[in-house]
Design a protein around this motif. Structure first.
Motif, PDB file in Angstrom:
ATOM      1  N   ARG A   1      45.623  41.523  42.517  1.00 25.80           N
ATOM      2  CA  ARG A   1      44.852  40.259  41.576  1.00 25.80           C
ATOM      3  C   ARG A   1      46.038  39.429  40.933  1.00 25.80           C
ATOM      4  NH1 ARG A   1      39.613  40.884  43.020  1.00 25.80           N
ATOM      5  NH2 ARG A   1      39.345  43.258  43.042  1.00 25.80           N
ATOM      6  N   ALA A   2      47.028  39.086  41.775  1.00 24.14           N
ATOM      7  CA  ALA A   2      48.011  38.274  41.258  1.00 24.14           C
ATOM      8  C   ALA A   2      48.610  37.365  42.559  1.00 24.14           C
ATOM      9  CB  ALA A   2      49.025  38.880  40.755  1.00 24.14           C
TER      10      ALA A   2
ATOM     11  N   THR B   1      48.140  29.654  38.477  1.00 27.48           N
ATOM     12  CA  THR B   1      47.789  31.169  38.287  1.00 27.48           C
ATOM     13  C   THR B   1      46.244  31.326  38.644  1.00 27.48           C
ATOM     14  OG1 THR B   1      47.138  30.401  36.122  1.00 27.48           O
ATOM     15  CG2 THR B   1      49.563  31.246  36.358  1.00 27.48           C
ATOM     16  N   ALA B   2      45.463  30.302  38.819  1.00 28.61           N
ATOM     17  CA  ALA B   2      43.960  30.419  39.368  1.00 28.61           C
ATOM     18  C   ALA B   2      43.817  30.665  40.631  1.00 28.61           C
ATOM     19  CB  ALA B   2      43.110  29.094  38.853  1.00 28.61           C
ATOM     20  N   SER B   3      44.823  30.567  41.651  1.00 32.99           N
ATOM     21  CA  SER B   3      44.532  30.731  43.014  1.00 32.99           C
ATOM     22  C   SER B   3      45.518  31.654  43.755  1.00 32.99           C
ATOM     23  CB  SER B   3      44.217  29.326  43.641  1.00 32.99           C
ATOM     24  OG  SER B   3      45.615  28.742  43.655  1.00 32.99           O
ATOM     25  N   TYR B   4      45.047  32.085  44.877  1.00 34.00           N
ATOM     26  CA  TYR B   4      46.234  32.884  45.731  1.00 34.00           C
ATOM     27  C   TYR B   4      46.973  31.622  46.660  1.00 34.00           C
ATOM     28  CZ  TYR B   4      43.641  37.029  44.373  1.00 34.00           C
ATOM     29  OH  TYR B   4      43.078  37.939  43.536  1.00 34.00           O
TER      30      TYR B   4
ATOM     31  N   ASP C   1      38.290  30.002  46.831  1.00 27.49           N
ATOM     32  CA  ASP C   1      39.714  30.519  46.585  1.00 27.49           C
ATOM     33  C   ASP C   1      40.382  29.990  45.480  1.00 27.49           C
ATOM     34  OD1 ASP C   1      40.575  32.732  47.602  1.00 27.49           O
ATOM     35  OD2 ASP C   1      41.647  31.842  49.271  1.00 27.49           O
TER      36      ASP C   1
ATOM     37  N   TYR D   1      46.676  49.704  45.258  1.00 29.72           N
ATOM     38  CA  TYR D   1      45.841  50.167  46.265  1.00 29.72           C
ATOM     39  C   TYR D   1      46.435  50.709  47.468  1.00 29.72           C
ATOM     40  CZ  TYR D   1      41.692  50.087  49.654  1.00 29.72           C
ATOM     41  OH  TYR D   1      41.095  50.371  50.698  1.00 29.72           O
TER      42      TYR D   1
ATOM     43  N   ARG E   1      45.666  39.750  46.951  1.00 27.20           N
ATOM     44  CA  ARG E   1      44.306  40.198  46.620  1.00 27.20           C
ATOM     45  C   ARG E   1      44.164  41.525  45.814  1.00 27.20           C
ATOM     46  NH1 ARG E   1      44.582  35.871  49.669  1.00 27.20           N
ATOM     47  NH2 ARG E   1      42.872  34.794  49.545  1.00 27.20           N
TER      48      ARG E   1
ATOM     49  N   PRO F   1      37.308  48.320  55.269  1.00 30.51           N
ATOM     50  CA  PRO F   1      36.297  48.383  54.255  1.00 30.51           C
ATOM     51  C   PRO F   1      35.658  46.909  53.751  1.00 30.51           C
ATOM     52  CG  PRO F   1      38.316  49.378  53.639  1.00 30.51           C
ATOM     53  CD  PRO F   1      38.509  48.806  54.856  1.00 30.51           C
ATOM     54  N   LYS F   2      36.444  46.175  53.588  1.00 27.40           N
ATOM     55  CA  LYS F   2      36.195  44.740  53.303  1.00 27.40           C
ATOM     56  C   LYS F   2      34.753  44.160  54.374  1.00 27.40           C
ATOM     57  CE  LYS F   2      37.166  41.300  50.564  1.00 27.40           C
ATOM     58  NZ  LYS F   2      37.080  41.255  49.150  1.00 27.40           N
TER      59      LYS F   2
ATOM     60  N   LYS G   1      47.831  42.441  38.037  1.00 25.75           N
ATOM     61  CA  LYS G   1      46.778  42.695  37.072  1.00 25.75           C
ATOM     62  C   LYS G   1      46.020  44.014  37.371  1.00 25.75           C
ATOM     63  CE  LYS G   1      47.631  38.831  34.788  1.00 25.75           C
ATOM     64  NZ  LYS G   1      48.553  38.266  35.767  1.00 25.75           N
ATOM     65  N   GLU G   2      45.956  44.328  38.565  1.00 26.39           N
ATOM     66  CA  GLU G   2      45.310  45.785  38.785  1.00 26.39           C
ATOM     67  C   GLU G   2      46.199  47.118  38.571  1.00 26.39           C
ATOM     68  OE1 GLU G   2      42.051  47.443  39.528  1.00 26.39           O
ATOM     69  OE2 GLU G   2      41.970  45.882  40.999  1.00 26.39           O
TER      70      GLU G   2
ATOM     71  N   HIS H   1      46.198  50.045  39.430  1.00 30.41           N
ATOM     72  CA  HIS H   1      46.375  51.041  40.579  1.00 30.41           C
ATOM     73  C   HIS H   1      46.735  50.165  41.693  1.00 30.41           C
ATOM     74  CE1 HIS H   1      46.147  54.612  43.080  1.00 30.41           C
ATOM     75  NE2 HIS H   1      45.554  54.017  43.862  1.00 30.41           N
TER      76      HIS H   1
ATOM     77  N   TYR I   1      48.537  38.278  52.305  1.00 31.85           N
ATOM     78  CA  TYR I   1      46.989  37.936  51.954  1.00 31.85           C
ATOM     79  C   TYR I   1      46.527  39.185  51.175  1.00 31.85           C
ATOM     80  CZ  TYR I   1      42.061  37.311  52.446  1.00 31.85           C
ATOM     81  OH  TYR I   1      40.810  36.959  52.445  1.00 31.85           O
TER      82      TYR I   1
END
Lengths: 550, 54
Positions: free
Chosen positions: A148-149, A68-71, A536, A220, A145, A291-292, A215-216, A218, A141
């Protein structure tokens, strides 16, 4: 890579591969007197090779890290490399057929080397091989991101990526052998189509499962575009490929549709493939990576939502502009034309939104070829959508249709927009994914950029000239009301432009090959010790960091 | 279902449902209380924090 899978996941992978191998064996045996049998054998062989890969890592110790701590990025890394390999293959074949138009005798009297068989390898290779793999890789990817999951499991993304590539391989080898259902951008026969449905629905479900874990709160906007791409492509693919095979052991099938309904179904599919594969998916890419990379939020988030729904609603109706002056009812042609013109609004809203995002970061665009790729992509997106709306107008279409102008238009979009945004996204992702400070050679990114831009401009200008000359020659009448030029006259007039086009395409191909080399060298180069990027995955004491090529 | 019926239906219903959808989208987009969420979303992708949230 297998070491990242749990024991259960390794077993699931083996079971899936076994099922594919058995399916391939059944096709190979049942279709032994038919080209379908060769495809069965290819599927079986690839599944067996993959089984050896899984078995080779089967007894590796299970991963101990906290998932759960990484993608989960391994499928993205592999997908990016596969996409670049397809780019080089697809563009090389494209340039080959471009030279074939200059030297029509270059077929060695062999069936596989004829224009009709090689061209779909080019179109499928660049659209599905390069574009599709890039979309799958970047969507994995981006969805993780922005949610957030982490993805829910580690087998499904591999099934999607590798299953999709099996489809691409079946498609390309089939064209060489003459297996085709003759539908533009949908040439593969029924068995390949059924396989793609399975893979694609899995892809859609995987995306939804990841979003469900988000976890986000909205979602995107990039995800909306990616999801529209996945969902609509599933609809288009299923409807357009409704067909009845002549036998379960033979490759040949007959479409459910005939006559003008068939034409309308095909171009509803064909134009929406442009809309949802080549536009919506890549807009999703743009709304995340631009944007990134620029370090600036999207200029107007509201505008991105409005253009999303505009593109989604309008594009669905535009396909009939491919069938002006045909047996298609006049009002349906007019409908397609009107919606195509209306499409300019959401298209320019997107292009403008992208360029306004960069407004204030022009120094970065000047210095950073990666961001410049994205900027040029937005410019070409704006130009091509304007040109497309214009060409969909019936009297303009009377001049442009069936000429090289159409080919030029498609390539302004495919090279200028789709490929440029993809190269930008890939050059941005590679250092992030492999934890490098930058690409191995920023100079080579610069070289790639100028080769790509020069190649696109040469290509598009050659085809504009060629297409308009062709269109005018075909409608010039002599004094007696007869055509002034024969078809061969127009071919001779086009030859210089064909040479220019093939040179432009060669530039573009060279750029892609340099890109692949640069990416490979970036992966192989040692990560800079001093480079401290937010990891990451948290580095667990005693565990070596991810090595290149892993 | 005749051809004329289908054409009539497409030309009338098609028009109104697209207008209704457009109005719906504009209302959602410009609904004042949504603005904060959109601004947050636009900025949140820029975050350097590159791992899933617990």
């Amino acid at each position: 890579m297998i070491a990242q899978l749990t024991r259960n996941e390794r077993q699931t992978a083996l079971l899936i591969l076994l099922a594919v191998a058995i399916g391939g064996l059944a096709m190979a045996v049942g279709g032994r007197d038919n080209l379908l049998g060769i495809h069965g054998a290819i599927a079986m062989a690839l599944a067996i090779v993959m089984m050896f890969v899984v078995i080779g890592g089967y007894y590796a110790p299970e991963p101990t890290e906290d998932r759960t701590a990484s993608y989960y990025d391994d499928p993205t890394k592999v997908g990016i490399i596969i996409a670049m390999v397809w780019a080089v293959i697809g563009m090389a074949v494209g340039d080959w057929v471009a030279w074939l138009l200059v030297f029509p005798d270059m077929t060695f009297d062999a069936g596989w080397a004829s224009f009709g068989r090689l061209r779909p390898i080019h179109t499928s290779g660049v659209i599905f091989g390069f574009g599709g793999n890039a979309l799958i890789a970047t969507s994995f990817y981006v969805m993780q991101r922005t949610s957030r999951a982490r993805m829910p499991d580690q087998v499904t993304p591999w099934f999607v990526l590798l299953g999709y590539n099996l489809f691409c391989i079946i498609a390309a080898t089939g064209y060489l052998m003459g297996v085709t259902q003759s539908r533009e951008y949908a040439e593969p026969e029924w068995y390949a189509d059924i396989w793609l449905v399975i893979v694609w629905v899995t892809y859609f479900v995987l995306y939804l499962r990841t979003l469900a874990r988000r976890k986000e709160p909205h979602i995107y906007v990039a995800n909306w575009y990616y999801l529209a791409f996945i969902l609509v492509v599933a609809m288009l693919h299923i409807v357009n490929n409704l067909a009845v095979p002549i036998s379960l052991t033979q490759a040949k099938s007959y479409s459910l549709f005939s006559g003008v309904q068939d034409a309308m179904t095909q171009w509803w599919y064909g134009h929406n493939a442009v809309a949802f594969f080549l536009t919506a998916g890549f807009l999703g890419m743009m709304y995340y990576y631009m944007p990134k990379r620029a370090g600036r939020p999207i200029y107007s988030y509201r505008l991105s939502i409005i253009s999303f729904w505009g593109i989604t609603f309008f594009y669905m109706w535009a396909g009939s502009h491919h069938l002006h002056y045909t047996a298609l009812p006049h009002w349906v042609q007019t409908l397609g034309m009107t919606f195509s013109v209306m499409l300019l609004v959401p298209s320019w809203a997107s292009a403008g939104n992208a360029l306004m995002t960069l407004n204030g970061a022009w120094h970065k665009v000047r210095d950073d070829a990666t961001l410049r790729f994205m900027m040029v992509a937005a410019v070409f997106y704006g130009l091509t959508t304007f040109e497309g709306s214009f060409m969909a107008i019936r009297p303009v279409n009377a001049l442009s249709h069936y000429t090289d102008w159409t080919v030029g238009h498609v390539h302004a979009g495919a090279l200028g927009w789709v490929a440029m945004i993809t190269f930008g996204a890939i050059y941005a992702s590679v250092p992030w994914l492999w934890k490098r400070e930058s690409m191995w050679s920023p100079r080579l990114v610069e070289v790639h950029f100028w080769l790509a831009l020069a190649g696109t401009i040469i290509y598009v200008f050659a085809m504009w000239n060629s297409g308009i000359i062709q269109g005018l020659m075909w409608r010039t009448y002599g004094e007696g009301g007869t055509l002034a030029y024969s078809f061969v006259d127009s071919l001779i007039a086009m030859r210089p432009y064909y040479i220019a086009r093939a040179v432009g395409g060669l530039f573009f191909l060279l750029g892609a090959a340099i890109g692949l080399y640069n990416i490979w060298m970036t992966i192989r180069s040692a990560p800079e010790a001093a480079y401290d990027m937010t990891p990451d995955e948290p580095v667990v004491a005693g565990m070596p960091a991810m090595q290149p090529g892993e | 279902m005749t051809h004329d019926f289908l054409v009539g239906f497409s030309k009338s219903f098609g028009l109104f449902y697209l207008i209704a959808l457009s109005i719906g989208v504009l209302i959602y987009t410009y609904w004042p209380s949504n603005k904060k969420r959109f601004d947050y979303a636009a900025k949140s992708v820029l975050s350097e924090d590159d791992k899933p949230w617990a």
